[in-house]
Enzyme design. Structure first.
Site, PDB file in Angstrom:
ATOM      1  N   GLU A 138      -2.274   1.276 -13.419  1.00 36.76           N
ATOM      2  CA  GLU A 138      -2.136   0.005 -13.936  1.00 36.76           C
ATOM      3  C   GLU A 138      -2.878  -0.355 -13.634  1.00 36.76           C
ATOM      4  O   GLU A 138      -3.587  -0.589 -12.401  1.00 36.76           O
ATOM      5  CB  GLU A 138      -0.532  -1.123 -13.649  1.00 36.76           C
ATOM      6  CG  GLU A 138      -0.828  -1.394 -11.974  1.00 36.76           C
ATOM      7  CD  GLU A 138       0.182  -2.169 -11.739  1.00 36.76           C
ATOM      8  OE1 GLU A 138       0.652  -2.991 -12.154  1.00 36.76           O
ATOM      9  OE2 GLU A 138       1.137  -1.973 -10.439  1.00 36.76           O
ATOM     10  N   ASP A 161       8.514   0.704 -10.250  1.00 32.02           N
ATOM     11  CA  ASP A 161       7.495  -0.521  -9.570  1.00 32.02           C
ATOM     12  C   ASP A 161       8.029  -0.328  -8.203  1.00 32.02           C
ATOM     13  O   ASP A 161       7.535  -1.350  -7.429  1.00 32.02           O
ATOM     14  CB  ASP A 161       7.431  -1.969 -10.478  1.00 32.02           C
ATOM     15  CG  ASP A 161       6.332  -2.295  -9.880  1.00 32.02           C
ATOM     16  OD1 ASP A 161       4.901  -1.576  -8.910  1.00 32.02           O
ATOM     17  OD2 ASP A 161       5.869  -3.448  -9.659  1.00 32.02           O
ATOM     18  N   ASN A 211      -3.313   1.294  -6.567  1.00 31.29           N
ATOM     19  CA  ASN A 211      -4.292  -0.122  -5.913  1.00 31.29           C
ATOM     20  C   ASN A 211      -4.169   0.175  -4.327  1.00 31.29           C
ATOM     21  O   ASN A 211      -3.361  -0.078  -4.309  1.00 31.29           O
ATOM     22  CB  ASN A 211      -3.709  -0.809  -6.492  1.00 31.29           C
ATOM     23  CG  ASN A 211      -1.791  -0.810  -6.036  1.00 31.29           C
ATOM     24  OD1 ASN A 211      -1.712   0.306  -6.402  1.00 31.29           O
ATOM     25  ND2 ASN A 211      -0.858  -2.123  -6.364  1.00 31.29           N
ATOM     26  N   HIS A 265       3.934   2.843  -5.818  1.00 31.77           N
ATOM     27  CA  HIS A 265       2.949   3.060  -4.932  1.00 31.77           C
ATOM     28  C   HIS A 265       3.621   2.844  -3.793  1.00 31.77           C
ATOM     29  O   HIS A 265       4.241   3.068  -2.931  1.00 31.77           O
ATOM     30  CB  HIS A 265       2.922   1.643  -4.841  1.00 31.77           C
ATOM     31  CG  HIS A 265       2.309   0.276  -6.069  1.00 31.77           C
ATOM     32  ND1 HIS A 265       1.119   0.395  -6.388  1.00 31.77           N
ATOM     33  CD2 HIS A 265       3.351  -0.279  -7.406  1.00 31.77           C
ATOM     34  CE1 HIS A 265       1.472  -0.794  -7.674  1.00 31.77           C
ATOM     35  NE2 HIS A 265       2.887  -0.077  -8.037  1.00 31.77           N
ATOM     36  N   HIS A 278       5.731  -2.441 -16.249  1.00 27.80           N
ATOM     37  CA  HIS A 278       7.138  -3.710 -15.702  1.00 27.80           C
ATOM     38  C   HIS A 278       7.541  -5.042 -16.365  1.00 27.80           C
ATOM     39  O   HIS A 278       7.535  -6.232 -16.408  1.00 27.80           O
ATOM     40  CB  HIS A 278       7.613  -4.208 -14.195  1.00 27.80           C
ATOM     41  CG  HIS A 278       5.524  -4.039 -14.206  1.00 27.80           C
ATOM     42  ND1 HIS A 278       4.815  -5.229 -15.144  1.00 27.80           N
ATOM     43  CD2 HIS A 278       4.740  -3.443 -12.821  1.00 27.80           C
ATOM     44  CE1 HIS A 278       3.376  -5.028 -14.331  1.00 27.80           C
ATOM     45  NE2 HIS A 278       3.137  -4.288 -13.462  1.00 27.80           N
ATOM     46  N   HIS A 324       6.720  -3.147   0.427  1.00 29.70           N
ATOM     47  CA  HIS A 324       6.141  -3.765   1.964  1.00 29.70           C
ATOM     48  C   HIS A 324       6.994  -3.911   3.161  1.00 29.70           C
ATOM     49  O   HIS A 324       8.104  -3.899   3.101  1.00 29.70           O
ATOM     50  CB  HIS A 324       5.620  -5.482   1.512  1.00 29.70           C
ATOM     51  CG  HIS A 324       5.245  -5.212   0.636  1.00 29.70           C
ATOM     52  ND1 HIS A 324       3.753  -5.128   0.050  1.00 29.70           N
ATOM     53  CD2 HIS A 324       5.129  -5.720  -0.828  1.00 29.70           C
ATOM     54  CE1 HIS A 324       3.233  -5.009  -1.196  1.00 29.70           C
ATOM     55  NE2 HIS A 324       4.022  -5.920  -1.916  1.00 29.70           N
ATOM     56  N   ARG A 363       1.991   3.950  -1.237  1.00 29.63           N
ATOM     57  CA  ARG A 363       1.283   3.634   0.067  1.00 29.63           C
ATOM     58  C   ARG A 363       0.227   4.659   0.580  1.00 29.63           C
ATOM     59  O   ARG A 363      -0.087   5.442   0.297  1.00 29.63           O
ATOM     60  CB  ARG A 363       2.397   2.658   0.785  1.00 29.63           C
ATOM     61  CG  ARG A 363       2.944   1.543   0.071  1.00 29.63           C
ATOM     62  CD  ARG A 363       2.414   1.111  -0.869  1.00 29.63           C
ATOM     63  NE  ARG A 363       2.858  -0.057  -0.946  1.00 29.63           N
ATOM     64  CZ  ARG A 363       2.397  -1.291  -1.877  1.00 29.63           C
ATOM     65  NH1 ARG A 363       0.822  -1.005  -2.953  1.00 29.63           N
ATOM     66  NH2 ARG A 363       3.320  -2.200  -1.942  1.00 29.63           N
ATOM     67  N   HIS A 386       6.514   4.746 -12.947  1.00 30.91           N
ATOM     68  CA  HIS A 386       5.942   3.733 -11.178  1.00 30.91           C
ATOM     69  C   HIS A 386       5.844   3.571 -10.065  1.00 30.91           C
ATOM     70  O   HIS A 386       6.728   2.335  -9.716  1.00 30.91           O
ATOM     71  CB  HIS A 386       5.093   2.834 -12.806  1.00 30.91           C
ATOM     72  CG  HIS A 386       4.685   1.614 -11.956  1.00 30.91           C
ATOM     73  ND1 HIS A 386       4.014   0.680 -13.275  1.00 30.91           N
ATOM     74  CD2 HIS A 386       4.369   1.057 -10.609  1.00 30.91           C
ATOM     75  CE1 HIS A 386       3.585  -0.313 -12.598  1.00 30.91           C
ATOM     76  NE2 HIS A 386       3.896  -0.382 -11.728  1.00 30.91           N
ATOM     77  N   HIS A 412      -0.707  -3.629 -16.758  1.00 29.69           N
ATOM     78  CA  HIS A 412      -0.231  -5.040 -16.276  1.00 29.69           C
ATOM     79  C   HIS A 412      -0.592  -6.053 -17.460  1.00 29.69           C
ATOM     80  O   HIS A 412      -1.865  -6.649 -17.113  1.00 29.69           O
ATOM     81  CB  HIS A 412      -0.181  -5.127 -14.471  1.00 29.69           C
ATOM     82  CG  HIS A 412       0.106  -6.198 -13.620  1.00 29.69           C
ATOM     83  ND1 HIS A 412       0.560  -5.816 -12.845  1.00 29.69           N
ATOM     84  CD2 HIS A 412       0.062  -7.481 -13.874  1.00 29.69           C
ATOM     85  CE1 HIS A 412       1.370  -7.412 -12.333  1.00 29.69           C
ATOM     86  NE2 HIS A 412       1.226  -7.513 -13.208  1.00 29.69           N
TER      87      HIS A 412
HETATM   88  O1  DOR Z   1       5.038  -6.810  -6.790  1.00 31.27           O
HETATM   89  C1  DOR Z   1       3.917  -7.002  -7.430  1.00 31.27           C
HETATM   90  N1  DOR Z   1       3.684  -5.525  -6.231  1.00 31.27           N
HETATM   91  N2  DOR Z   1       3.033  -6.012  -8.727  1.00 31.27           N
HETATM   92  C2  DOR Z   1       2.014  -5.679  -8.277  1.00 31.27           C
HETATM   93  O2  DOR Z   1       2.299  -4.855  -9.766  1.00 31.27           O
HETATM   94  C3  DOR Z   1       2.138  -4.534  -7.625  1.00 31.27           C
HETATM   95  C4  DOR Z   1       2.536  -4.521  -6.587  1.00 31.27           C
HETATM   96  C5  DOR Z   1       2.139  -3.739  -5.420  1.00 31.27           C
HETATM   97  O3  DOR Z   1       1.129  -2.961  -5.080  1.00 31.27           O
HETATM   98  O4  DOR Z   1       2.347  -4.360  -4.306  1.00 31.27           O
END
Ligand code: DOR
Length: 442
Positions: free
Chosen positions: A142, A284, A91, A59, A221, A288, A61, A57, A176
């Site tokens: 997810e 996860d 996502n 991301h 998660h 950011h 980006r 899991h 999720h």
């Molecule tokens: O806190 C989260 N951020 N939960 C998620 O399921 C998505 C993730 C994100 O992509 O920033």
């Protein structure tokens, strides 16, 4: 005559206690016993040698979100944390809900990633899941059962229809599961109350009730013991829910805003008590920027980085005898590989030769020892053991802060039909695509 093996890991203490030399050729373990001559020999005396982790899991980006992270920095962060395979979540912007977007994502990763990877398909009511499966999606999701950063939720009926389609393909749905009460999330305690433990448990129950055909479910998660207790699929938890609790954090510190939320210390302890029921630990990893995390709480995005600190935090727990090494290997390497159906990394002949070598002493986590582009960590000040050396496919790709050329692998899912064959079996792909687009199936 056969050329010598490429690598021998000498004096490895195997998790069950025996000592052996691990001989590697063509990216696979060929022998565990006495090692002979090889191109390279690494003495592992005094080190923990672990099969490298598969983080199901992350991301990563990239694309227009590259200020947060991209495949180059994200994969470096993974390798430096002992993770050699990541499963990227769909996502992205744009989301991975069409074969073209999916294949563009595969190309982006093939060009820039230094760790191996698989990529999941997003799921909306319109997603042509059959075509995504044929394009190489590893799993679906997810799938958001409650909205989150960059994730739109499906309602119960939409989810149920999607699960029926994924089941028909023989795919895995990763969920999720959360529920949200109306209200503004002004701080960590309110965020926890709006996305409460009870709602997480109820969401799991609702998802299962909407799955009469028995699609294979993986719950992402999970943050509370109550939700874990009612889950019938595989259960994933994150280091942030295992190690962090909101009473120990300033209530308005947006860096700790994440979905599902950081819970109370009492909930954290109850989740920890479920350790034997937890199948997989995954990060996860959802970076950011610090600018985004400095926004007022309701506007700050949810998510935190974690791919590099996941195994190191757990290794400190092994050192402190809070968990066992075989358990850590099971939950970060063996079970995740089995879940997604890729060869296991390990010490037996035939195993994938991905390893991470850890010293026997912990350090304090500081942001500047990490490699994620976002430049911060929620685990600052925690104890952790980072790998000194990481091996991917039998080749050293990381040693004490330095990266070397890697030959990562893309692992497509079980439904993958190579583009050349799609021309031979177009009817299959087209019929899946069209059935799924039909308004009668919405
Ligand atoms: O806190 C989260 N951020 N939960 C998620 O399921 C998505 C993730 C994100 O992509 O920033």
């Amino acid at each position: 005559m056969e050329p010598p093996p490429s690598l021998v890991l000498a004096n490895v203490q195997l998790p069950e206690g025996r000592r052996a030399d691990i001989t590697i050729r063509d990216g696979r373990v060929v022998h565990a016993g006495a090692g002979g001559v090889a191109d390279q020999r690494i003495d592992c005396t005094g080190l923990f040698v672990l099969p490298a982790a598969v983080d199901v899991h992350v991301h990563m980006r990239g694309g227009i979100q590259s200020a947060k992270e991209d495949w180059k920095t994200g994969s470096a962060s993974a390798l430096a944390g002992g993770v050699t395979v990541v499963v990227d979540q769909p996502n992205t912007v744009p989301p991975l809900t069409t074969p073209d977007a999916f294949l563009a994502r595969v190309r982006e990763a093939q060009e820039h990633s230094s760790c191996s990877f698989a990529i999941n398909s997003g799921v909306t009511p319109d997603t042509p899941v059959g075509a995504m499966w044929a394009a190489g999606a590893m799993a679906f999701g997810e799938i958001f059962f409650a909205p989150s950063s960059y994730g739109e939720a499906l309602d119960t009926a939409e989810l149920s229809r999607a699960l029926g389609r994924i089941r028909a393909l023989g795919g895995l749905a990763t969920i999720h599961a959360e529920g949200i009460a109306p209200g503004e999330d002004t701080g960590l305690a309110v965020h926890d109350a709006l996305r409460s433990p009870e709602r997480e448990r109820d969401a799991v129950i609702a998802v299962q009730a909407g799955n009469p055909d028995g699609c294979r479910l993986h719950f992402c998660h999970m943050s509370t013991a109550a939700a874990v207790e009612v889950a019938h699929g595989t259960v994933e938890v994150t280091p942030h829910h295992l190690f962090l609790s909101r009473e120990k954090i300033s209530d308005t510190d947006c860096r700790f805003k994440v979905n599902p939320p950081i819970r109370s210390e009492n909930e954290r302890k109850k989740l920890r008590a479920q350790w034997n029921r937890i199948d997989i630990v995954a990060s996860d990893h959802a970076p950011h920027t610090t600018e985004e995390k400095a926004l007022p709480f309701p506007r700050a995005p949810s998510g935190m980085p974690g791919v590099e600190t996941m195994v190191p935090l757990l290794m400190a727990d092994v050192l402190d005898r809070k968990i066992t090494l075989p358990d850590l290997i099971r939950k970060t390497a063996t079970v995740p590989a089995a879940l997604i159906g890729i060869p296991p990394s390990g010490f037996a002949p035939g195993d994938r030769a991905d390893f991470a070598l850890y010293p026997r002493s912990a350090v304090t986590v500081e942001p500047d020892i990490l490699h994620s582009k976002c430049g911060w960590t929620p685990f600052e000040g925690h104890r952790a053991i980072f790998p000194k050396l990481v091996i991917l496919g039998g080749t050293v790709v990381y040693r004490e802060g330095e990266f070397f050329r890697a030959h990562p692998t893309w692992y497509p899912g079980k439904g993958y039909i190579p583009p050349s064959d799609q021309r031979v079996v177009p009817d299959l792909v087209r019929s899946q695509h069209e059935t799924l687009k039909s308004p009668h199936n919405r």
